[in-house]
Write a protein that holds these residues in place. Structure first.
Motif, short mmCIF file in Angstrom:
data_model
loop_
_atom_site.label_atom_id
_atom_site.label_comp_id
_atom_site.label_asym_id
_atom_site.label_seq_id
_atom_site.Cartn_x
_atom_site.Cartn_y
_atom_site.Cartn_z
N LEU A 81 71.38 22.31 32.69
CA LEU A 81 72.10 21.11 32.29
C LEU A 81 72.52 20.25 33.48
O LEU A 81 72.72 19.05 33.34
N GLY A 82 72.64 20.87 34.65
CA GLY A 82 73.16 20.11 35.77
C GLY A 82 72.36 20.18 37.05
O GLY A 82 72.79 19.65 38.07
N ARG A 83 71.19 20.78 37.03
CA ARG A 83 70.45 20.96 38.26
C ARG A 83 69.40 19.87 38.47
O ARG A 83 69.04 19.12 37.55
N THR A 126 68.15 20.36 20.58
CA THR A 126 68.56 21.41 21.52
C THR A 126 69.64 22.23 20.84
O THR A 126 70.01 21.95 19.70
N HIS A 127 70.13 23.24 21.51
CA HIS A 127 71.22 24.02 20.95
C HIS A 127 72.42 23.10 20.70
O HIS A 127 72.71 22.20 21.49
N ASP A 132 75.75 17.12 22.96
CA ASP A 132 76.51 16.01 23.51
C ASP A 132 76.12 15.73 24.96
O ASP A 132 75.97 14.56 25.37
N GLU A 133 75.95 16.78 25.74
CA GLU A 133 75.57 16.61 27.14
C GLU A 133 74.17 16.02 27.26
O GLU A 133 73.92 15.17 28.12
N ALA A 142 66.97 10.22 21.21
CA ALA A 142 67.68 10.29 19.93
C ALA A 142 67.93 11.76 19.63
O ALA A 142 67.07 12.45 19.07
N VAL A 143 69.08 12.25 20.02
CA VAL A 143 69.39 13.68 19.91
C VAL A 143 69.81 14.00 18.48
O VAL A 143 70.74 13.38 17.94
#
Length: 320
Positions: A81-83, A126-127, A132-133, A142-143
């Motif tokens: 998520l952040g790499r 996604t999970h 939200d992230e 479009a999540v």
């Protein structure tokens, strides 16, 4: 045609999500007459990687192996998520899509696809914990926060863990037909099909028991797809009030009785189109659609193609 499958790993990969892809595409089931895929595990960060669980994985394959893959799968990983992702990997994914390959993400693997720009203008899954992230990092995507998987061909994205199995089997079904997908599912001892739009979160994910379940009604519904039934009739069969039955059904299947039986009817029609020469009207009658026109309507809405074209794809022009 789906023949060549590669699963790409980064440091911190989650073993279960990797295992899902390996189980569906990496096992030789030719003894059962099933397809054998040219399968490879590819490293994007050196020949040896550490998994999220602490053990290591070694592979001789580097990113060049992705250039020949029909399907590239990206399992979940720690800190995805952040790499930052290797630019060479992002370029390889973009090249693959440009030449017509599919890409599949499981759970947080979708963040790699987002970094490659492959989610822009597309629906994705996604999970639910990461939705939200994902929407924050990739606002052009479009999540869909509560579905099992989304097929925006050539980009297929799935939610956590077991939803990856559903997405993999969906791809097999799409490329090689219902019978192949069902046979693989039987070997894996998993449900042969769950709709991508089914809810991720099941309120009461408890084992079914004879005194507290809609399981027997599901079996009856599947055996009587040609019957016109109401929720009231199904509730009576389950010895519940209609309201309680509808709630229990939603809890245990993630969908409504109408949507469940509609999808089972389409699946039954797929099998008949693949395996028989029956007319469209005959298939419509056997599967509960009544007429060829109604069959065609729901088939197109569900699968994006007509029954005629589906039969032509799986059995050739003469059969169609």
């Amino acid at each position: 045609m789906l023949r060549n499958v590669a699963v790409v790993l980064l440091d911190g990969v989650h073993p279960f999500e990797l295992g899902v892809v390996c189980e569906v595409f990496g096992i030789d089931r030719s003894d059962e007459g099933l397809p054998v895929y040219d399968f490879a595990v590819v490293s994007a960060e050196g020949p040896t990687l550490t998994t999220h669980a602490g053990f290591t994985i070694s592979t001789p394959y580097g990113l060049e192996r992705l250039d020949e893959a029909d399907l590239i799968a990206v399992p979940a990983g720690e800190s995805y998520l952040g790499r930052d992702f290797p630019p060479a990997l992002l370029n390889a994914l973009r090249r693959a899509v440009d030449r017509g390959a599919r890409v599949l993400s499981v759970c947080s693997g979708v963040f790699l696809l987002g970094a490659a720009g492959l989610l822009d203008g597309r629906r994705c899954a996604t999970h639910w914990r990461h939705a939200d992230e994902l929407a924050l990092q990739y606002p052009r995507a479009a999540v869909e926060a509560d579905v099992l998987y989304v097929d925006e061909d050539p980009v297929i994205t799935s939610a956590g863990t077991a939803a990856g199995i559903d997405a993999c089997l969906h791809i097999v079904r799409k490329e090689q037909g219902t019978e192949v997908a069902n046979a693989i599912a039987r070997r894996m001892v998993v449900p042969p099909h769950r709709d991508g739009g089914q809810a991720q979160y099941v309120e009461r994910p408890l084992p079914r028991s004879r005194c507290d379940t809609v399981g027997e009604v599901l079996v009856w519904m599947e055996e009587h797809l040609d019957a016109e039934v109401t929720v009231e009739q199904l509730a009576d069969r389950a010895h519940m009030s209609p309201r309680t039955f509808a709630r229990r059904f939603q809890q245990e299947t993630g969908t409504t009785p109408y949507r469940w039986i509609l999808r089972q009817r389409v699946l039954a029609a797929q099998r008949l189109l693949e395996a028989t020469d029956e007319t469209m009207d005959a298939i419509a009658g056997r599967t509960g659609f009544g007429t060829a026109a109604v069959l065609r309507h729901h088939f197109v809405r569900t699968l994006g193609t007509t029954p005629y074209m589906y039969r032509r794809t799986f059995r050739g022009p003469e059969a169609a």
